[in-house]
Design a protein around this motif. Structure first.
Motif, PDB file in Angstrom:
ATOM      1  N   PHE A  88       0.928  -1.273   0.105  1.00 42.84           N
ATOM      2  CA  PHE A  88       0.058  -0.152   0.026  1.00 42.84           C
ATOM      3  C   PHE A  88       0.645   1.293  -0.106  1.00 42.84           C
ATOM      4  O   PHE A  88       2.144   1.079   0.068  1.00 42.84           O
ATOM      5  N   THR A 109       0.237   5.786  -0.145  1.00 36.54           N
ATOM      6  CA  THR A 109      -0.641   7.007  -0.300  1.00 36.54           C
ATOM      7  C   THR A 109      -1.176   7.334  -1.785  1.00 36.54           C
ATOM      8  O   THR A 109      -2.123   8.044  -2.091  1.00 36.54           O
ATOM      9  N   ARG A 110      -0.114   7.225  -2.648  1.00 39.32           N
ATOM     10  CA  ARG A 110      -0.155   7.369  -4.161  1.00 39.32           C
ATOM     11  C   ARG A 110      -0.021   5.946  -4.796  1.00 39.32           C
ATOM     12  O   ARG A 110       0.836   5.270  -4.667  1.00 39.32           O
ATOM     13  N   SER A 111      -1.000   5.810  -5.604  1.00 36.44           N
ATOM     14  CA  SER A 111      -1.219   4.450  -6.305  1.00 36.44           C
ATOM     15  C   SER A 111       0.014   4.308  -7.296  1.00 36.44           C
ATOM     16  O   SER A 111       0.547   3.225  -7.385  1.00 36.44           O
ATOM     17  N   ASN A 155      -7.526  -1.606 -11.449  1.00 39.53           N
ATOM     18  CA  ASN A 155      -6.923  -0.524 -10.614  1.00 39.53           C
ATOM     19  C   ASN A 155      -6.867  -1.174  -9.061  1.00 39.53           C
ATOM     20  O   ASN A 155      -7.706  -1.920  -8.509  1.00 39.53           O
ATOM     21  N   LYS A 185      -7.288  -1.019  -4.919  1.00 40.48           N
ATOM     22  CA  LYS A 185      -8.435  -0.501  -4.225  1.00 40.48           C
ATOM     23  C   LYS A 185      -7.907   0.408  -3.288  1.00 40.48           C
ATOM     24  O   LYS A 185      -6.753   0.659  -2.589  1.00 40.48           O
ATOM     25  N   GLN A 186      -9.033   1.506  -2.856  1.00 38.61           N
ATOM     26  CA  GLN A 186      -8.455   2.346  -1.535  1.00 38.61           C
ATOM     27  C   GLN A 186      -9.011   1.852  -0.179  1.00 38.61           C
ATOM     28  O   GLN A 186     -10.283   1.734  -0.263  1.00 38.61           O
ATOM     29  N   CYS A 220      -8.599   2.590   4.062  1.00 37.14           N
ATOM     30  CA  CYS A 220      -8.446   3.680   4.801  1.00 37.14           C
ATOM     31  C   CYS A 220      -7.732   3.236   6.174  1.00 37.14           C
ATOM     32  O   CYS A 220      -8.238   2.167   6.855  1.00 37.14           O
ATOM     33  N   SER A 251      -5.588   7.831   4.103  1.00 35.76           N
ATOM     34  CA  SER A 251      -6.271   7.062   2.947  1.00 35.76           C
ATOM     35  C   SER A 251      -5.237   6.451   1.872  1.00 35.76           C
ATOM     36  O   SER A 251      -4.238   7.283   1.609  1.00 35.76           O
ATOM     37  N   VAL A 252      -5.235   5.265   1.762  1.00 33.48           N
ATOM     38  CA  VAL A 252      -3.921   4.524   0.970  1.00 33.48           C
ATOM     39  C   VAL A 252      -4.491   3.783  -0.345  1.00 33.48           C
ATOM     40  O   VAL A 252      -5.626   3.023   0.011  1.00 33.48           O
ATOM     41  N   TRP A 253      -3.885   3.574  -1.227  1.00 35.31           N
ATOM     42  CA  TRP A 253      -4.115   2.540  -2.426  1.00 35.31           C
ATOM     43  C   TRP A 253      -3.379   1.463  -2.073  1.00 35.31           C
ATOM     44  O   TRP A 253      -2.042   1.392  -1.402  1.00 35.31           O
TER      45      TRP A 253
END
Length: 675
Positions: free
Chosen positions: A215, A217-219, A282, A284-285, A287, A293-295
């Protein structure tokens, strides 16, 4: 070595710990005091007494897991410091040198200070030095010249980072040592990143039945060196987390032990299977418990696939002007011909592929010759992929990267109790792992002479006798070998068995060097296409293409791919690669070595790029998954600046670098990250 403070007590760190200039001075001072306490004298002569072979073998066996994950990273790191009068070393947690790669001109100097495998470089034995001090303090640091305690070592400059296992314990250290006159300020950053790379790779193997969540914070940072990795049991119990994960979650390793997946990510672990299935490409996000929030994407070992990225296993792209690759039947499905994909129009390569097709399916051994970086390993995989054995294992053994005293057990396997430190259930070895499939012996020219006879016997009798076993096991493998050396010259010198050579060279093919190929422009376009996603394209200026055509490419495809990857990042997809997007060291080499052969427009473009370039560039290094340390460093800086809302001081502290390091890179960072 003196007992170091527990990792949990040192507080939370976002990346491998590194000492600031002031902290480093204090650490060196404390280390000098310890050296005196150990009774070491500054004028003491280096200890050249070699440890018994048994002790080194025991240490290698004890650290087999570390070596397995460190060896490829060491090779990548060495590629970046080659010809700098330096060497890369891997040590145990006690400071014993396990393995080294070094420039020939520096190896003699290293031997004069006992910097060789088997030697003890703990503080108790050598006083203040990067290896011993980094292990004692559990901090990454550089010890340069006169900072060494013993006079004999003051000719060295050493940068070392401890390596932590997935349980948070120091398992060893990675070090770059060189002539003190060749000191480079970015060496420690490369070593730290390489050590973190080793740590991240360990997670993939050490928890076979666990749930591994990646994971950030930025995908776009998923799959890079800075992604967080956390491991949980199938029931959701916390097992481990890497340093980036600890930083993003906001809890140190000790505190995380009291948590579960649900308490950290806010959903039950049972929801993962449903959440990360389906066809969406993609991540998933999620928390985190702290509101961040993280990807994320999840590796569920039982399903053996990345749930969030089914596109990762799609066939490779086809060059725009290449003919459609023929399909071959394999059971119930059709797949692209691997060999055809490598045929991009060069007559020499086409001839090689034509010869290989003629012998396909006949189990004729193939020997691939060619310079380093010409793609011998890719060709070997393509041969396997187009063979009737494609559904069986493809097992690669790099004979140059495994220490002499380990290669025998790696190849032939061993029984339980065959030697001190052997695994409880033994090991079947690479040859038996390849049973039914293909065994690729890369750099066969580096195989020790005493093992060549054993390999010859296996190839002749198709039977393997593991170390410590009285039983022979039948084996069925297709054999492909490769080397950049002149094997016939080695035979003449007595360094390679002639009978083994003729057993391996059923068909000998030679891959041309990149500078010899006529399809250079198509190769460049193919690499550029692979570096951009979602159909995006990046153009390349005529001036840059002209320059690339004229260069001699000593590193061949590996060097070209790395250079283009940097250029794409600098130019951005949907942009155009200009001269200022090329690495400074490449331009300087071109300018100083090829002025007489460059047209005026190219020279003018190089001069302009120097005028607009940043003062210093981080040396570029690809990791085993194809990422570059330069890209990773810039991404890490940008990410930390965003997290700290443009506060350079806070970002630098989190990364363990000085503010000046970030300021020097400001022109390479996205404009939105600096406050």
């Amino acid at each position: 070595m003196t007992a170091s403070k527990p990792r949990e007590a040192r507080g939370l760190r976002a990346s491998p710990p590194v000492a600031s200039a002031m902290d480093s001075t204090n650490l060196i001072h404390q280390s000098h005091r310890r050296s005196l306490d150990y009774g070491i004298t500054a004028h003491a002569e280096p200890d050249f007494s070699s440890p018994s072979r048994g002790l080194l073998n025991d240490a290698l066996d004890e650290n087999r897991f570390l070596f397995q994950h460190a060896a490829p990273v060491m090779e990548t790191l060495y590629d970046q410091i080659v010809n700098t009068h330096s060497m890369v070393l891997l040590t145990s947690a006690r400071g014993m040198v396990l393995h080294s790669l070094g420039d020939t001109d520096f190896l003699e100097k290293a031997s004069r200070v006992a910097l060789t495998p088997g030697m003890d470089w703990s503080e108790e034995n050598k006083g203040t030095n990067a290896i011993g001090t980094a292990l004692t303090e559990e901090e990454a640091l550089t010890v340069h010249g006169n900072q060494h305690f013993m006079n004999a070592n003051k000719v060295l400059t050493c940068s070392c980072a401890p390596i932590f296992d997935p349980y948070g314990q120091v398992i060893g250290a990675l070090d770059v040592t060189g002539d003190h006159r060749s000191f480079h300020q970015h060496t420690l950053a490369l070593v730290r990143m390489s050590a973190q790379m080793i740590e991240n790779h360990m997670f993939a193997d050490i928890f076979p039945k666990a749930i591994r969540i990646h994971f950030h914070t930025r995908s776009e940072f998923l799959g890079t060196l800075v992604e967080g990795i956390a491991v949980f049991s199938p029931e959701g119990r916390f097992i481990s987390a890497n340093r980036s994960a600890q930083f993003q979650i906001g809890l140190p390793f000790a505190a995380l032990k009291a948590h579960t997946f649900s308490s950290l990510f806010g959903i039950p672990v049972s929801a993962l299977s449903e959440l990360f299935t389906g066809t969406t490409p993609n991540p998933k996000q999620l928390c985190l418990h702290n509101g961040v929030s993280v990807w994320a994407r999840v590796k569920l070992k039982a399903q053996n696939a990345w749930m969030a990225h089914p596109q990762d296993v799609q066939p490779p792209p086809t060059p725009a002007n290449a003919q459609p690759a023929p399909l071959k039947q394999t059971g119930k499905r059709m797949q692209l011909s691997s060999l055809q994909y490598l045929d991009t129009g060069d007559p020499q390569v086409s001839s090689v592929i034509h010869k290989l097709r003629r012998v396909s399916g006949r189990d004729i051994p193939v020997m691939i010759l060619g310079e380093t970086g010409t793609g011998k390993d890719l060709l070997a995989q393509a041969i396997h992929g187009d063979s009737s054995r494609s559904g069986q294992p493809f097992v690669s053994v790099n004979c140059a990267s495994i220490p002499d005293n380990l290669i025998e057990s790696e190849l032939f396997g061993y029984e339980e109790g065959a030697f001190t430190g052997a695994r409880k259930k033994g090991s079947i070895g690479k040859i038996l792992q390849a049973n039914g499939g293909t065994l690729f012996l890369d750099e066969i020219g580096d195989m020790p002479k005493h093992l060549q006879a054993r390999l010859l016997r296996v190839l002749q009798e198709r039977k393997v006798n593991p170390l410590g076993s009285t039983k022979e096991m039948e084996v069925d493998v297709a054999v492909i070998s490769a080397t950049h050396k002149n094997v016939k010259d080695m035979i003449a010198r007595g360094d390679f068995r002639e009978d083994l050579y003729y057993r391996l060279n059923g068909l000998v093919v030679r891959l041309p060097a990149l500078r010899e190929r006529t399809d250079f422009q198509l190769v460049v376009q193919k690499i550029l296409k692979s570096l951009c996603e979602n159909g995006q394209r990046v153009a390349i200026s005529l001036t840059v293409m002209d320059l690339l055509r004229r260069y001699h490419w000593p590193g061949n495809f590996r060097q070209l791919h790395n250079l283009l990857r940097t250029a794409v990042v600098m130019a951005g997809c949907e942009g155009e690669i200009l001269m200022e997007h090329l690495p400074d060291d490449f331009l300087e080499e071109i300018e100083h070595g090829y002025n007489a052969h460059l047209p005026p427009n190219v020279l003018e473009a190089i001069a302009h790029s120097h005028a607009t370039a940043t003062p210093t560039a981080v040396p570029s290094t690809p990791d085993p998954d194809g990422h570059r340390l330069q890209d990773v460093a810039l991404s890490a800086m940008a990410n930390m600046l965003r997290l700290h809302k443009g506060n350079v001081s806070a970002a630098a502290k989190a990364l363990g670098v000085s503010r000046n390091t970030i300021y020097r890179k400001r022109d390479q960072l996205p404009p939105d990250v600096l406050g």
